[in-house]
Design a protein around this motif. Structure first.
Motif, PDB file in Angstrom:
ATOM      1  N   SER A 102       3.467  -7.980  -2.266  1.00  0.00           N
ATOM      2  CA  SER A 102       3.724  -7.942  -0.827  1.00  0.00           C
ATOM      3  C   SER A 102       3.212  -6.592  -0.361  1.00  0.00           C
ATOM      4  CB  SER A 102       5.218  -8.072  -0.515  1.00  0.00           C
ATOM      5  OG  SER A 102       5.917  -6.912  -0.925  1.00  0.00           O
ATOM      6  N   PRO A 103       2.875  -6.465   0.917  1.00  0.00           N
ATOM      7  CA  PRO A 103       2.396  -5.160   1.378  1.00  0.00           C
ATOM      8  C   PRO A 103       3.359  -4.021   1.055  1.00  0.00           C
ATOM      9  CG  PRO A 103       1.943  -6.825   3.040  1.00  0.00           C
ATOM     10  CD  PRO A 103       2.775  -7.491   1.986  1.00  0.00           C
ATOM     11  N   GLU A 104       4.648  -4.251   1.278  1.00  0.00           N
ATOM     12  CA  GLU A 104       5.619  -3.181   1.053  1.00  0.00           C
ATOM     13  C   GLU A 104       5.696  -2.788  -0.421  1.00  0.00           C
ATOM     14  OE1 GLU A 104       6.256  -5.560   4.566  1.00  0.00           O
ATOM     15  OE2 GLU A 104       6.341  -6.166   2.437  1.00  0.00           O
ATOM     16  N   SER A 105       5.796  -3.769  -1.306  1.00  0.00           N
ATOM     17  CA  SER A 105       5.992  -3.479  -2.723  1.00  0.00           C
ATOM     18  C   SER A 105       4.716  -2.980  -3.398  1.00  0.00           C
ATOM     19  CB  SER A 105       6.510  -4.726  -3.449  1.00  0.00           C
ATOM     20  OG  SER A 105       7.777  -5.094  -2.970  1.00  0.00           O
ATOM     21  N   GLU A 106       3.565  -3.510  -3.012  1.00  0.00           N
ATOM     22  CA  GLU A 106       2.313  -3.045  -3.598  1.00  0.00           C
ATOM     23  C   GLU A 106       2.008  -1.605  -3.189  1.00  0.00           C
ATOM     24  OE1 GLU A 106      -0.077  -4.546  -5.820  1.00  0.00           O
ATOM     25  OE2 GLU A 106       1.799  -5.587  -6.189  1.00  0.00           O
ATOM     26  N   LEU A 107       2.187  -1.298  -1.904  1.00  0.00           N
ATOM     27  CA  LEU A 107       1.938   0.070  -1.450  1.00  0.00           C
ATOM     28  C   LEU A 107       2.948   1.028  -2.062  1.00  0.00           C
ATOM     29  CD1 LEU A 107       1.127  -0.667   2.300  1.00  0.00           C
ATOM     30  CD2 LEU A 107      -0.488  -0.158   0.462  1.00  0.00           C
ATOM     31  N   MET A 108       4.197   0.584  -2.188  1.00  0.00           N
ATOM     32  CA  MET A 108       5.208   1.405  -2.847  1.00  0.00           C
ATOM     33  C   MET A 108       4.818   1.718  -4.278  1.00  0.00           C
ATOM     34  SD  MET A 108       7.708   1.012  -5.361  1.00  0.00           S
ATOM     35  CE  MET A 108       8.112  -0.736  -5.338  1.00  0.00           C
ATOM     36  N   SER A 109       4.318   0.729  -5.015  1.00  0.00           N
ATOM     37  CA  SER A 109       3.934   0.927  -6.413  1.00  0.00           C
ATOM     38  C   SER A 109       2.835   1.978  -6.536  1.00  0.00           C
ATOM     39  CB  SER A 109       3.477  -0.394  -7.024  1.00  0.00           C
ATOM     40  OG  SER A 109       4.518  -1.347  -7.043  1.00  0.00           O
ATOM     41  N   LEU A 110       1.831   1.875  -5.688  1.00  0.00           N
ATOM     42  CA  LEU A 110       0.721   2.828  -5.753  1.00  0.00           C
ATOM     43  C   LEU A 110       1.160   4.220  -5.316  1.00  0.00           C
ATOM     44  CD1 LEU A 110      -2.091   0.516  -4.355  1.00  0.00           C
ATOM     45  CD2 LEU A 110      -1.874   1.347  -6.710  1.00  0.00           C
ATOM     46  N   ARG A 111       2.014   4.285  -4.295  1.00  0.00           N
ATOM     47  CA  ARG A 111       2.502   5.603  -3.861  1.00  0.00           C
ATOM     48  C   ARG A 111       3.378   6.241  -4.937  1.00  0.00           C
ATOM     49  NH1 ARG A 111       3.042   3.096   1.840  1.00  0.00           N
ATOM     50  NH2 ARG A 111       1.222   4.016   2.907  1.00  0.00           N
ATOM     51  N   LEU A 112       4.150   5.423  -5.643  1.00  0.00           N
ATOM     52  CA  LEU A 112       4.970   5.946  -6.737  1.00  0.00           C
ATOM     53  C   LEU A 112       4.080   6.530  -7.830  1.00  0.00           C
ATOM     54  CD1 LEU A 112       7.657   6.348  -8.196  1.00  0.00           C
ATOM     55  CD2 LEU A 112       7.513   3.970  -8.974  1.00  0.00           C
TER      56      LEU A 112
END
Length: 405
Positions: free
Chosen positions: A143-153
């Motif tokens: 999902s946009p939220e979870s994928e972007l969160m993963s990369l930012r992490l």
């Protein structure tokens, strides 16, 4: 200013050598390091100006480069491991709602503080196996939220971690539950909502797609990767793991850097790799972990002149290992690579697959001082000491980041 370092009493230094374009075994040499960079490798380099690292007549190699990992997940999947032992296949487990989609559900509901700690611990754990650079994928959010969160992490943790982390966007890892019957809408979501933000915020160097029957078709893969390429991301492929569906040929047409897995590749597929100048990244620990005997034809690829790379495929479902020495052991036994070839595949070729061979993957003047001191004195010991705690110490840019206690 930090004093320069001299690594002395090296029993054997084994590395790829750009001048000869081959692996070399150097005996009784020393290595000078300044500001985290190798300045010279040779004999009789001692000076009182240097701080000393004593290798105690042990083997020294480059730090491993692991070019295919999935460290951002929340829960492990031991129950699926047992299901496979009892006869279920990877694809059967996935079709029943397990597999990648199971990890997606757990990641989306994860406590962020706990997730941060778990991913940080996994990054730490790579070091004990001699790995100093990894490629790390998203792909368990979808999902946009979870994928972007993963990369930012990954970006945040990488800023304060000794590992060099090369980030890859893998939003096309699987279709999430809510888009199982609407592939077009999910592909639009990737192209319109995820990729532009990833490119704008510099969250990834590469984009990857799981191009396989039952996951993303060749046509669907093309849509995602053409959009990624337009935005300036490098291209990588999960493909030809279960069936040869034309993913390798698409990789060649699109100018992908790597194609990974390849256990079901055909001779025509191998020729497409050659023609496309694509680096095959082989994952023998995955084949072993899944209980299969269908290993990628590594020997045939090497003999065809391809720069075969090796990786762990570290992930909770099909390869729960971070050990590049174990991967090398399996590659020697099952892919029929020699120990020296397997070491080259796990260092120099792996770095080339990330376009980072100018800084890591070999011990040469001008490159980062990323190296491993082993508990034995010959390179053959790496595959020979099977699943043995063989690493004595690990050094990143001339700083010791792990040591056997």
């Amino acid at each position: 200013m930090q004093r320069s370092l001299l690594v002395k009493n090296i029993g054997e230094l084994t590395t790829f050598d750009s001048r000869s374009e081959s692996m070399r075994v150097f005996k009784d040499v020393e290595m000078i390091i300044s500001d985290g960079v190798i300045q010279e490798i040779g004999k009789d380099l001692y000076s009182s100006e240097f701080d000393i690292i004593d290798a105690e007549n042990r083997l020294v190699t480059p730090g491993f480069v692991d070019p295919h990992t999935h460290p951002v997940f929340f829960d492990t999947r031991e129950t699926e491991y047992e299901m496979r032992i009892m006869g279920k296949s990877y694809m059967e487990i996935a079709a029943a709602g397990g597999g990648i989609r199971s990890s997606v559900r757990s990641l989306r509901s994860a406590d962020m503080n706990i997730l941060n700690k778990r991913v940080k611990q996994r990054l730490d754990d790579f070091l004990q196996f001699g790995t100093t650079t990894i490629e790390a994928k998203s792909g368990y959010g979808l999902s946009p939220e979870s994928e972007l969160m993963s990369l930012r992490l990954l970006k945040e943790l990488g800023e304060n971690h000794p590992l060099d982390i090369v980030r890859t966007f893998l939003g096309a890892h699987e279709y999430p539950d809510e888009y199982r019957d609407d592939h077009e809408a999910y592909i639009d979501l990737i192209i319109e909502k995820m990729l532009p933000v990833i490119a704008r915020d510099d969250l990834a160097e590469f984009c990857d797609v799981f191009c396989e029957e039952g996951v993303f078709s060749v046509k669907e893969t093309r849509l995602v990767l053409e959009a990624a390429k337009f935005l300036g991301l490098g291209l990588r492929f999960h493909t030809e793991e279960f069936k040869p569906i034309g993913g390798v040929q698409l990789a060649a047409k699109l100018g992908a850097v790597s194609a990974d897995h390849l256990t079901a590749i055909t001779d025509e597929g191998i020729e497409a790799l050659v023609e496309g100048n694509i680096i095959p990244i082989l994952l023998p620990a995955t084949t072993f972990f899944l209980g299969s005997d269908n290993y990628a034809p590594g020997r045939k690829m090497w003999d065809r002149g391809l720069p075969v790379a090796l990786a762990t495929d570290f992930n909770p479902g099909s390869s729960m290992t971070q050990s590049m020495p174990l991967v090398i052991s399996i590659a020697c036994l099952k892919l029929k690579l020699t120990p020296l070839e397997a070491l080259q595949a796990a260092t120099y070729h792996a770095a080339k697959s990330l376009l980072h061979d100018d800084r890591c993957g070999s011990l040469e003047k001008g490159k980062q001082a990323d190296f491993v001191i082993w508990r034995f004195d010959r390179y053959q010991g790496i595959p020979y000491f099977l699943a043995y705690p063989s690493v004595q110490s690990v050094w990143k840019k001339g700083v010791r980041v792990w040591e056997m206690k």
